[in-house]
Structures are given as structure tokens and as C-alpha cells.
Motif scaffolding. Structure first.
Motif, PDB file in Angstrom:
ATOM      1  N   PRO A  89      26.409  25.645  -1.887  1.00  0.00           N
ATOM      2  CA  PRO A  89      27.465  26.337  -1.466  1.00  0.00           C
ATOM      3  C   PRO A  89      26.955  27.551  -0.461  1.00  0.00           C
ATOM      4  CG  PRO A  89      27.209  26.722  -3.689  1.00  0.00           C
ATOM      5  CD  PRO A  89      26.258  25.852  -3.274  1.00  0.00           C
ATOM      6  N   VAL A  90      27.271  27.747   0.739  1.00  0.00           N
ATOM      7  CA  VAL A  90      26.751  28.895   1.539  1.00  0.00           C
ATOM      8  C   VAL A  90      27.798  29.972   1.554  1.00  0.00           C
ATOM      9  CG1 VAL A  90      26.512  29.255   3.942  1.00  0.00           C
ATOM     10  CG2 VAL A  90      25.445  27.140   3.200  1.00  0.00           C
ATOM     11  N   SER A  91      27.379  31.032   1.017  1.00  0.00           N
ATOM     12  CA  SER A  91      28.130  32.056   0.728  1.00  0.00           C
ATOM     13  C   SER A  91      27.865  33.180   1.664  1.00  0.00           C
ATOM     14  CB  SER A  91      27.831  32.496  -0.620  1.00  0.00           C
ATOM     15  OG  SER A  91      26.437  32.848  -0.874  1.00  0.00           O
ATOM     16  N   LYS A  92      27.340  33.069   2.553  1.00  0.00           N
ATOM     17  CA  LYS A  92      27.387  34.075   3.838  1.00  0.00           C
ATOM     18  C   LYS A  92      28.743  34.811   4.111  1.00  0.00           C
ATOM     19  CE  LYS A  92      27.230  31.033   7.681  1.00  0.00           C
ATOM     20  NZ  LYS A  92      26.329  30.143   8.509  1.00  0.00           N
ATOM     21  N   THR A  93      28.752  35.967   4.268  1.00  0.00           N
ATOM     22  CA  THR A  93      29.907  37.136   4.602  1.00  0.00           C
ATOM     23  C   THR A  93      30.996  36.967   3.482  1.00  0.00           C
ATOM     24  OG1 THR A  93      31.302  35.173   5.641  1.00  0.00           O
ATOM     25  CG2 THR A  93      29.675  35.767   7.014  1.00  0.00           C
ATOM     26  N   LEU A 136      17.482  31.058   1.272  1.00  0.00           N
ATOM     27  CA  LEU A 136      17.724  31.546   2.781  1.00  0.00           C
ATOM     28  C   LEU A 136      17.910  30.398   3.670  1.00  0.00           C
ATOM     29  CD1 LEU A 136      17.826  34.747   3.993  1.00  0.00           C
ATOM     30  CD2 LEU A 136      15.511  34.048   4.808  1.00  0.00           C
ATOM     31  N   ILE A 137      18.711  30.418   4.337  1.00  0.00           N
ATOM     32  CA  ILE A 137      19.004  29.356   5.363  1.00  0.00           C
ATOM     33  C   ILE A 137      19.114  29.590   6.976  1.00  0.00           C
ATOM     34  CG2 ILE A 137      20.148  27.789   3.683  1.00  0.00           C
ATOM     35  CD1 ILE A 137      22.812  28.577   4.862  1.00  0.00           C
ATOM     36  N   GLY A 138      18.956  31.054   7.126  1.00  0.00           N
ATOM     37  CA  GLY A 138      18.978  31.686   8.552  1.00  0.00           C
ATOM     38  C   GLY A 138      17.795  31.928   8.918  1.00  0.00           C
ATOM     39  N   ILE A 162      12.809  18.963   4.911  1.00  0.00           N
ATOM     40  CA  ILE A 162      13.107  19.354   6.361  1.00  0.00           C
ATOM     41  C   ILE A 162      14.478  19.685   6.201  1.00  0.00           C
ATOM     42  CG2 ILE A 162      13.577  16.794   6.626  1.00  0.00           C
ATOM     43  CD1 ILE A 162      12.487  17.375   9.595  1.00  0.00           C
ATOM     44  N   MET A 163      14.716  20.599   7.213  1.00  0.00           N
ATOM     45  CA  MET A 163      16.362  21.025   7.395  1.00  0.00           C
ATOM     46  C   MET A 163      16.413  21.015   8.695  1.00  0.00           C
ATOM     47  SD  MET A 163      18.384  23.741   8.280  1.00  0.00           S
ATOM     48  CE  MET A 163      17.896  25.588   8.220  1.00  0.00           C
ATOM     49  N   THR A 164      17.897  20.501   8.999  1.00  0.00           N
ATOM     50  CA  THR A 164      18.134  20.494  10.523  1.00  0.00           C
ATOM     51  C   THR A 164      19.779  21.041  10.460  1.00  0.00           C
ATOM     52  OG1 THR A 164      18.271  19.644  12.622  1.00  0.00           O
ATOM     53  CG2 THR A 164      19.234  18.303  10.745  1.00  0.00           C
ATOM     54  N   VAL A 165      20.170  21.630  11.646  1.00  0.00           N
ATOM     55  CA  VAL A 165      21.666  21.877  11.838  1.00  0.00           C
ATOM     56  C   VAL A 165      21.991  20.881  12.908  1.00  0.00           C
ATOM     57  CG1 VAL A 165      23.198  23.753  12.905  1.00  0.00           C
ATOM     58  CG2 VAL A 165      21.225  24.261  11.218  1.00  0.00           C
ATOM     59  N   GLY A 166      23.052  20.239  12.811  1.00  0.00           N
ATOM     60  CA  GLY A 166      23.576  19.177  13.599  1.00  0.00           C
ATOM     61  C   GLY A 166      23.972  19.776  15.110  1.00  0.00           C
ATOM     62  N   GLY A 190      23.975  18.469   7.405  1.00  0.00           N
ATOM     63  CA  GLY A 190      25.117  18.412   7.207  1.00  0.00           C
ATOM     64  C   GLY A 190      25.804  19.767   6.624  1.00  0.00           C
ATOM     65  N   MET A 191      26.676  20.049   7.193  1.00  0.00           N
ATOM     66  CA  MET A 191      27.649  21.208   7.033  1.00  0.00           C
ATOM     67  C   MET A 191      29.207  20.977   6.896  1.00  0.00           C
ATOM     68  SD  MET A 191      25.363  23.737   9.674  1.00  0.00           S
ATOM     69  CE  MET A 191      26.837  24.640  10.390  1.00  0.00           C
ATOM     70  N   SER A 192      29.916  21.974   6.789  1.00  0.00           N
ATOM     71  CA  SER A 192      31.621  21.272   6.622  1.00  0.00           C
ATOM     72  C   SER A 192      32.148  20.369   7.563  1.00  0.00           C
ATOM     73  CB  SER A 192      32.124  22.846   6.705  1.00  0.00           C
ATOM     74  OG  SER A 192      31.944  23.681   5.721  1.00  0.00           O
ATOM     75  N   ALA A 193      31.622  20.720   8.564  1.00  0.00           N
ATOM     76  CA  ALA A 193      32.068  19.785   9.953  1.00  0.00           C
ATOM     77  C   ALA A 193      31.610  18.177   9.709  1.00  0.00           C
ATOM     78  CB  ALA A 193      32.215  20.337  11.143  1.00  0.00           C
ATOM     79  N   ARG A 212      24.577  21.690   3.147  1.00  0.00           N
ATOM     80  CA  ARG A 212      24.871  23.155   2.944  1.00  0.00           C
ATOM     81  C   ARG A 212      26.470  23.462   3.548  1.00  0.00           C
ATOM     82  NH1 ARG A 212      21.032  21.946   6.186  1.00  0.00           N
ATOM     83  NH2 ARG A 212      22.229  22.727   7.939  1.00  0.00           N
ATOM     84  N   ILE A 213      27.212  23.754   2.633  1.00  0.00           N
ATOM     85  CA  ILE A 213      28.550  23.973   2.839  1.00  0.00           C
ATOM     86  C   ILE A 213      29.268  25.178   2.554  1.00  0.00           C
ATOM     87  CG2 ILE A 213      30.852  22.751   2.432  1.00  0.00           C
ATOM     88  CD1 ILE A 213      29.601  20.500   2.348  1.00  0.00           C
ATOM     89  N   GLY A 214      29.737  25.876   3.712  1.00  0.00           N
ATOM     90  CA  GLY A 214      30.269  27.294   3.576  1.00  0.00           C
ATOM     91  C   GLY A 214      31.732  27.238   3.747  1.00  0.00           C
ATOM     92  N   SER A 215      32.426  26.987   4.885  1.00  0.00           N
ATOM     93  CA  SER A 215      33.824  27.350   5.010  1.00  0.00           C
ATOM     94  C   SER A 215      34.793  26.206   4.333  1.00  0.00           C
ATOM     95  CB  SER A 215      34.175  27.477   6.500  1.00  0.00           C
ATOM     96  OG  SER A 215      33.433  26.244   7.180  1.00  0.00           O
ATOM     97  N   GLY A 222      37.291  30.103   5.921  1.00  0.00           N
ATOM     98  CA  GLY A 222      36.845  30.398   7.162  1.00  0.00           C
ATOM     99  C   GLY A 222      36.085  31.525   7.218  1.00  0.00           C
ATOM    100  N   ARG A 223      35.292  32.024   8.158  1.00  0.00           N
ATOM    101  CA  ARG A 223      34.548  33.248   8.273  1.00  0.00           C
ATOM    102  C   ARG A 223      35.245  33.879   9.859  1.00  0.00           C
ATOM    103  NH1 ARG A 223      30.616  29.666   6.864  1.00  0.00           N
ATOM    104  NH2 ARG A 223      30.242  29.247   8.965  1.00  0.00           N
ATOM    105  N   SER A 224      35.470  35.270   9.517  1.00  0.00           N
ATOM    106  CA  SER A 224      36.017  35.786  10.829  1.00  0.00           C
ATOM    107  C   SER A 224      34.801  36.373  11.659  1.00  0.00           C
ATOM    108  CB  SER A 224      36.843  37.100  10.626  1.00  0.00           C
ATOM    109  OG  SER A 224      36.294  37.921   9.345  1.00  0.00           O
TER     110      SER A 224
END
Ligand SMILES: *Cc1c(COP(=O)(O)O)cnc(C)c1O
Length: 215
Positions: free
Chosen positions: A18-22, A65-67, A148-152, A188-191, A205-208, A213-215
Motif C-alpha cells: 500500500p502506497v501511503s504518500k500524502t 521508499l519508492i520515490g 527490479i521496479m518499474t513505473v508503467g 503495477g499501480m492502481s491503474a 504498489r497501490i495508492g489511490s 485520490g490525492r489532490s
């Protein structure tokens, strides 16, 4: 939808981060009580501000840490985080190693791959550069690469995402030939987590979709 519901939705063999940023600490604790233990965060500053000190966290709670990590924040990052998933240069890997060794801890890391080729993305740009970093890691004392990590690609396009994910999967297989420590394929993320899992991901890694959602 909440952590528990998401956990039930995806295959047991896939690790859900779970991605809890913000999001504030009360939401983190809600997910913790639903069984979440590891939390993804983007910024070291935010980890420092939001979470209790490592020795005061609830049982088993870890922060990944993912950022993107700036080299001047490495000392703080290795003190506060339990895994770093966004290593995108050999210099950064060596800094993480040195700072971890200095405080006597071992630090698992993922190498980030820029699988979409987008300019604005971080991550190693070619498989060769990433594999070279893996080779370097095998000679370090405190930092060790576990995957390994990737962002689509930005914006969801199933074909483009699939291509990026399968490229990352093939690179993951090459990493496994070099090191027996390699086990994590984080994509893989929310979308796009469903497509990512179809392409072999074993960590999403799933946040929203969990926290809103994040503003
Ligand atoms: C924010 C973030 C996520 C989660 O994104 P969602 O679309 O909210 O699921 C996953 N990975 C990284 C690297 C992120 O920065």
C-alpha cells in the motif's frame, strides 16, 4: 476500497504494497489493523514527519521508499526506511551501501528500470546499465539487490503498458541468472496492476485505489 478489500482482490502470491504518500498516519494505522505491514512512501521528509521513529513503530511496520532519492538524503533514508525500491544509478547504490554500513545495517534495494523510455521518468535507461549496477552490487557489503521496479507509461494504454512490463520481466529473468538474491518484480499501480500481474509482477504498489485520490 481499503487495504483488506484490495488484498482479497489480487492473487495471494502477489505482494501488495500500500502506497501511503500524502495520506496521514491514521489511515496508515487503519490499513495496519487490516493486516498491512509495509508501506510505500515517496519522500524521505514525509517518512520522517509522519511515521514514529523506527524503534517506536508498531510491531512489524516497515517503510519502503519508492520515490526518487537525492544523494544528499541517503543518510536519512537508510536510517528511516527498510527497503529502497528506486535505485537508479551506481553512485546512489554505493552511497546507500556506505551509509548503511556506517550504521551497521544491511539494506535491501530494487533497481529501477525506465521501461517506457519516457524522458521525465527516473530509472536505468538500458538493460545493460542496470545489469552493470547489479554486478557492482555483488561486491558491496551492506546494500544488496533483491529485484527490479518499474513505473508503467504515463496514462493507461494497455498495449504500451504490456510492452513495458514484459520488457521488465525479461530483464528480471536476466538478473536472476546473475544473482540468487533476485526475487522481487515490482510493477503495477492502481491503474495498471491487473495487466502487470498478467505480465508476471509479484509486487504491486497501490495508492489511490486503497486510500483514495490525492489532490
Ligand atoms: C504513487 C506511486 C504509486 C502508487 O500510485 P497509485 O496510482 O496511487 O496507485 C506506485 N509507485 C510509485 C513509484 C509511486 O510514486
Amino acid at each position: 476500497m481499503g487495504y483488506r478489500e484490495m488484498r482479497e482482490k489480487i492473487d495471494k502470491s502477489v505482494f501488495l504494497l500500500p502506497v501511503s504518500k500524502t495520506k496521514d498516519y491514521s489511515m496508515i494505522m487503519e490499513a495496519y489493523f487490516e493486516g498491512a505491514r509495509c508501506f510505500g512512501e515517496n519522500r524521505v521528509q514525509e517518512v520522517a514527519a509522519k511515521f514514529p521513529a523506527p524503534d517506536q513503530r508498531p510491531d512489524g511496520m516497515e517503510v519502503f521508499l519508492i520515490g526518487q532519492l537525492q544523494r544528499n538524503k541517503v543518510r536519512k533514508a537508510v536510517a528511516l526506511c527498510d527497503r529502497i525500491e528506486s535505485v537508479d544509478s551506481i553512485a546512489l547504490l554505493q552511497d546507500i551501501d556506505r551509509e548503511s554500513a556506517r550504521i551497521g545495517r544491511r539494506m535491501p534495494v530494487l533497481l529501477e528500470f525506465n521501461s517506457s523510455g519516457e524522458e521525465q521518468k527516473s530509472g536505468f535507461r538500458t538493460p545493460e546499465e542496470l545489469l552493470e549496477a547489479l554486478d557492482v552490487s555483488l561486491r558491496l557489503e551492506a546494500a544488496y539487490v533483491i529485484g527490479i521496479m518499474t513505473v508503467g507509461p504515463l496514462g493507461f494504454d494497455e498495449t504500451l503498458n504490456r510492452t513495458a512490463f514484459s520488457k521488465t520481466r525479461r530483464l528480471f529473468e536476466r538478473m536472476k541468472e546473475k544473482s540468487s538474491l533476485i526475487s522481487v518484480l515490482s510493477m503495477g499501480m492502481s491503474a495498471d496492476y491487473e495487466v502487470a500481474i498478467e505480465e508476471g509482477s509479484n509486487e504491486v504498489r497501490i495508492g489511490s485505489a486503497i486510500f483514495g485520490g490525492r489532490s
